[in-house]
Design an enzyme around this catalytic site. Structure first.
Site, PDB file in Angstrom:
ATOM      1  N   MET A  17     -81.238  11.785 -58.586  1.00  0.00           N
ATOM      2  CA  MET A  17     -80.749  10.432 -58.307  1.00  0.00           C
ATOM      3  C   MET A  17     -81.805   9.656 -57.537  1.00  0.00           C
ATOM      4  SD  MET A  17     -77.379   9.290 -56.052  1.00  0.00           S
ATOM      5  CE  MET A  17     -78.111   9.757 -54.456  1.00  0.00           C
ATOM      6  N   PRO A  18     -82.131   8.440 -57.969  1.00  0.00           N
ATOM      7  CA  PRO A  18     -83.084   7.627 -57.192  1.00  0.00           C
ATOM      8  C   PRO A  18     -82.605   7.476 -55.745  1.00  0.00           C
ATOM      9  CG  PRO A  18     -82.666   6.620 -59.320  1.00  0.00           C
ATOM     10  CD  PRO A  18     -81.672   7.739 -59.178  1.00  0.00           C
ATOM     11  N   GLY A  21     -81.272   1.918 -54.118  1.00  0.00           N
ATOM     12  CA  GLY A  21     -80.631   1.209 -55.211  1.00  0.00           C
ATOM     13  C   GLY A  21     -80.146  -0.170 -54.832  1.00  0.00           C
ATOM     14  N   LEU A  22     -79.597  -0.855 -55.826  1.00  0.00           N
ATOM     15  CA  LEU A  22     -79.001  -2.172 -55.626  1.00  0.00           C
ATOM     16  C   LEU A  22     -77.496  -2.036 -55.555  1.00  0.00           C
ATOM     17  CD1 LEU A  22     -79.402  -5.366 -55.670  1.00  0.00           C
ATOM     18  CD2 LEU A  22     -78.728  -5.193 -58.085  1.00  0.00           C
ATOM     19  N   GLY A  23     -76.895  -2.570 -54.495  1.00  0.00           N
ATOM     20  CA  GLY A  23     -75.454  -2.670 -54.408  1.00  0.00           C
ATOM     21  C   GLY A  23     -75.008  -4.056 -54.833  1.00  0.00           C
ATOM     22  N   ASP A  48     -75.334   0.241 -58.165  1.00  0.00           N
ATOM     23  CA  ASP A  48     -74.048   0.713 -57.641  1.00  0.00           C
ATOM     24  C   ASP A  48     -73.013  -0.398 -57.704  1.00  0.00           C
ATOM     25  OD1 ASP A  48     -72.646   2.835 -55.560  1.00  0.00           O
ATOM     26  OD2 ASP A  48     -72.152   0.763 -55.048  1.00  0.00           O
ATOM     27  N   TYR A  53     -65.052  -4.288 -57.321  1.00  0.00           N
ATOM     28  CA  TYR A  53     -65.994  -5.396 -57.129  1.00  0.00           C
ATOM     29  C   TYR A  53     -65.825  -6.480 -58.191  1.00  0.00           C
ATOM     30  CZ  TYR A  53     -68.494  -2.013 -54.157  1.00  0.00           C
ATOM     31  OH  TYR A  53     -68.846  -1.084 -53.217  1.00  0.00           O
ATOM     32  N   LYS A  78     -66.881   3.194 -59.183  1.00  0.00           N
ATOM     33  CA  LYS A  78     -65.890   3.861 -58.324  1.00  0.00           C
ATOM     34  C   LYS A  78     -64.481   3.544 -58.810  1.00  0.00           C
ATOM     35  CE  LYS A  78     -69.024   2.617 -54.564  1.00  0.00           C
ATOM     36  NZ  LYS A  78     -69.654   1.443 -55.201  1.00  0.00           N
ATOM     37  N   HIS A 111     -63.210   5.867 -54.216  1.00  0.00           N
ATOM     38  CA  HIS A 111     -63.644   4.774 -53.342  1.00  0.00           C
ATOM     39  C   HIS A 111     -63.272   4.946 -51.870  1.00  0.00           C
ATOM     40  CE1 HIS A 111     -64.945   0.330 -53.867  1.00  0.00           C
ATOM     41  NE2 HIS A 111     -65.266   0.747 -52.676  1.00  0.00           N
TER      42      HIS A 111
END
Length: 301
Positions: A17-18, A21-23, A48, A53, A78, A111
């Site tokens: 896994m990197p 990241g970008l949320g 992510d 969201y 999630k 979540h």
């Protein structure tokens, strides 16, 4: 097209896994497509999102528009609390996959724990285990679980999550929980890694205790020393304490700035100085008190 130059974590099932990241928490749908495209263009390879969201569809659109091969991108979403339970989680997964326009996920997370209905939380996680066994998701994990929640989950399922995504920033470092994660072989992912939850979160606004790690003198001084932004100093600190930060932004210049942290390092005493800013007070909800009743949200169209 930029390639990811940051660290990677090997999860407890062997998947890579990197480490950055970008949320897209609360990223407006109309801005999410461009944000994901921008992130992937600047070398991000972990995106992510979450059913709650309300922007999974736009994340998928951004991925497809980026030109980056799907297999090079690590996509997380999630399941929300109102979809807990075995069958409901399986349906929720199908819905998320459909919205994303993908045929598999890299990471699927529960979540929140729901201590008042933990059996439902466990049933949801068991559904995720089924999806993992079927190869529809490459790894599974949790968010906002305390060490006692983790022990309870592992005892009831016989399965150790790959990731625990929790609130971590200079004003709430959660060192004991991070150590518990590490002892179990769980990677700690940091949400609100720059501390925006202490500035913009509902709890901060309601209490009047608005704090901003970006303006703390210790952080500002290091930013001056290294000719970096305060956000870059904090994100570099996250890397050096061993978390996987997922900062949120929809601004291209900020997205580019956030990931530009892999050509310098903080000294050990500087890392300790930032960790010493810990207040012991979280900015987000208390996981012991969270339930569908406290967050009455439906993720269905």
């Amino acid at each position: 097209m930029a390639t990811f130059k940051g660290p990677a974590f090997r999860l407890n099932n062997g998947i890579e896994m990197p480490g950055f990241g970008l949320g897209v928490f609360r990223s407006e749908p109309e801005k999410t497509v461009a944000a994901v495209q921008s992130a992937l263009a600047h070398g991000y390879r972990l995106i992510d999102t979450a059913a709650a969201y309300m922007n999974e569809q736009q994340v998928g659109e951004g991925i497809r528009a980026s030109g980056v091969p799907r297999e090079d991108i690590f996509v997380t979403t999630k399941v929300w609390m109102t979809d807990y339970g075995y069958d409901r989680t399986l349906h929720a997964f199908d819905r998320s996959l459909r919205k994303l326009g993908l045929d598999y996920l890299d990471l699927y997370l529960t979540h929140w724990p729901v201590p008042s209905a933990f059996d439902e939380t466990v049933a949801s996680y068991k559904a995720a285990m089924k999806l993992l066994a079927e190869g529809r998701v490459r790894a599974i994990g949790v968010c906002n679980f305390s060490s006692s929640h983790l022990r309870n989950l592992i005892e009831q399922t016989g399965h150790i999550p790959a990731v625990n995504q929790i609130e971590v920033h200079p004003f709430f470092i959660q060192s004991d929980l991070r150590e518990a994660d590490e002892a179990l072989g769980i990677i700690t992912q940091a949400w609100s890694p720059i501390g925006g939850i202490k500035r913009d979160g509902e709890k901060a606004k309601a209490s009047g205790k608005v704090l901003d790690p970006l303006s703390h003198p210790s952080v500002v001084q290091l930013a001056t020393k290294y000719t970096r932004s305060p956000a870059q100093i904090i994100l570099r600190w996250q890397i050096q304490i061993g978390t996987c930060p997922i900062p949120k932004s929809v601004r291209p210049e900020r997205i580019a700035e956030n990931i530009d942290i892999f050509d310098f390092s903080l000294a050990a005493d500087e890392v300790r100085a930032i960790s010493a800013l810990d207040t012991g007070e979280r900015g987000g909800p208390d996981p012991e008190l969270v339930s569908p009743q406290t967050f009455p949200l439906t993720t269905h169209d």
